[in-house]
Design an enzyme around this catalytic site. Structure first.
Site, mmCIF file in Angstrom:
data_model
loop_
_atom_site.group_PDB
_atom_site.id
_atom_site.type_symbol
_atom_site.label_atom_id
_atom_site.label_comp_id
_atom_site.label_asym_id
_atom_site.label_seq_id
_atom_site.Cartn_x
_atom_site.Cartn_y
_atom_site.Cartn_z
ATOM 1 N N ASP A 1 8.587 46.918 37.895
ATOM 2 C CA ASP A 1 7.777 47.820 37.135
ATOM 3 C C ASP A 1 8.322 49.099 37.890
ATOM 4 O OD1 ASP A 1 5.752 49.078 35.736
ATOM 5 O OD2 ASP A 1 4.537 47.591 35.942
ATOM 6 N N LEU B 1 10.920 59.272 29.940
ATOM 7 C CA LEU B 1 11.954 58.703 29.331
ATOM 8 C C LEU B 1 12.817 57.931 30.813
ATOM 9 C CD1 LEU B 1 13.606 61.858 27.530
ATOM 10 C CD2 LEU B 1 12.556 59.722 26.426
ATOM 11 N N THR C 1 10.920 44.927 26.832
ATOM 12 C CA THR C 1 9.808 45.875 26.740
ATOM 13 C C THR C 1 9.981 46.869 25.609
ATOM 14 O OG1 THR C 1 9.162 45.616 29.132
ATOM 15 C CG2 THR C 1 7.915 47.169 27.947
ATOM 16 N N ASP D 1 9.770 64.744 29.747
ATOM 17 C CA ASP D 1 9.758 63.902 30.993
ATOM 18 C C ASP D 1 9.597 64.872 32.157
ATOM 19 O OD1 ASP D 1 10.746 60.785 32.035
ATOM 20 O OD2 ASP D 1 11.193 62.323 33.389
ATOM 21 N N VAL E 1 11.967 52.117 30.195
ATOM 22 C CA VAL E 1 11.617 51.791 29.005
ATOM 23 C C VAL E 1 11.548 52.882 28.025
ATOM 24 C CG1 VAL E 1 9.783 50.534 27.707
ATOM 25 C CG2 VAL E 1 10.435 49.905 30.192
ATOM 26 N N LYS F 1 -2.470 41.222 29.302
ATOM 27 C CA LYS F 1 -1.318 41.045 28.615
ATOM 28 C C LYS F 1 -0.893 39.894 28.497
ATOM 29 C CE LYS F 1 1.572 44.141 30.104
ATOM 30 N NZ LYS F 1 2.452 45.161 30.714
ATOM 31 N N LYS G 1 -0.230 41.536 40.087
ATOM 32 C CA LYS G 1 0.475 42.812 40.161
ATOM 33 C C LYS G 1 0.602 42.819 41.816
ATOM 34 C CE LYS G 1 2.500 45.680 37.520
ATOM 35 N NZ LYS G 1 3.235 45.275 36.206
#
Length: 299
Positions: A75, A141, A110, A163, A144, A23, A35
């Site tokens: 995240d 949902l 994002t 979702d 982001v 990324k 991460k």
């Protein structure tokens, strides 16, 4: 996240850190990727506030020992307030609340980058980046995915959403609701994976009825070979390290390079141009977009 074994958490961290490295490279950032995974002992909702705080403090202390070689950010399962808690143990943390010295929630950036990528996909499919009237199926949902759905709805797109949390059924007025499996098989212009990774497998690829795929979920492919299967089916897949880079682009622009908000968001919007160029090259050469993206990553 909870994992069956801590080794599963390690495997996930290695996959996610590789994706973050890609990324940063594809976004042209002068940073590597890493991460952090916190392997919970049970479901997220069953972890008490005291244990959660202690785990975040442990993460912060571990990051502090690295002396600035690595900084973390939010995240799945975390947000700005959690970054503030980590920040009680280390200064090497992004996206704390603005009032506490950070750049705030990364999910809007994002989502903005994702929508810029979706405009590039529409331009590739239809000759125009206009989103109005085109159909999108959004799986997930969360922070982001919900924001992406609202941006698409405001642009006049037609939406199917899903979702695992049924309480989100009414989150996007006017959108059709289905379960995640139905969303995956929906006959739409673009499928938008916005939940956890590993969604695209040989089995699920065979049942797809979308014209293209682009979304912010990390590690969408179960294996690199699945990109070839999608290409053989005539379904362009926009590599997720390109699509989902808005958060890290924004956070590093604001917190490391001290750019004003408008300049940071302009860099996020440039995701669209990056993906458009990648898709054009892939189409001209008759290869999967993932192959073009891989060439652009320094080895």
């Amino acid at each position: 996240m909870p994992y069956p074994n801590w080794l599963d958490g390690l495997t996930d961290a290695l996959r996610l850190s590789a994706a973050m490295t890609d990324k940063c490279a594809l976004a042209g950032l002068p940073n590597g990727g890493g991460k952090t995974v916190i392997a919970l002992p049970g479901p997220v909702g069953q972890v008490g506030a005291e244990l959660r705080r202690a785990a975040l403090h442990d993460a912060g202390a571990t990051i502090a020992e690295l002396g600035g070689a690595y900084a973390t950010g939010p995240d799945v399962g975390t947000g700005p307030d959690d970054m503030a808690t980590i920040g009680e143990r280390t200064e090497h943390v992004f996206c704390r609340p603005v009032g506490r010295g950070g750049s705030g929630d990364s999910s809007p950036a994002t989502a903005i980058g994702t929508v810029a990528a979706l405009r590039a996909v529409c331009e590739s499919l239809f000759g125009s980046p206009d989103l109005a009237g085109h159909s999108f199926a959004i799986i997930g949902l969360g922070r982001v995915g919900g924001h992406v759905a609202r941006l698409l709805a405001s642009a006049g797109a037609r939406l199917i959403v899903s979702d695992t949390d049924e309480s989100k059924r009414s989150l996007i007025p006017g959108a059709a609701w289905t379960d995640p499996a139905g969303c995956l098989r929906a006959e739409v212009d673009v499928l938008v994976p916005a939940a956890l990774g590993g969604l695209l497998t040989p089995a699920t690829t065979a049942g797809l009825r979308c014209r293209a795929i682009a979304g912010p979920a990390n590690n969408q492919l179960d294996a690199p070979a699945t990109a070839t299967l999608l290409h053989e089916r005539g379904i362009p897949w926009a590599p997720d390290p390109v699509v989902s880079a808005g958060g890290i682009i924004h956070a590093t622009a604001v917190e490391l390079r001290h750019q004003p908000e408008a300049a940071a968001l302009a860099e996020v919007q440039a995701i669209g141009a990056t993906l458009a160029g990648l898709l054009r090259t892939a189409s001209a050469e008759g290869v999967p977009p993932a192959e073009i993206a891989a060439r652009a990553i320094p080895t």
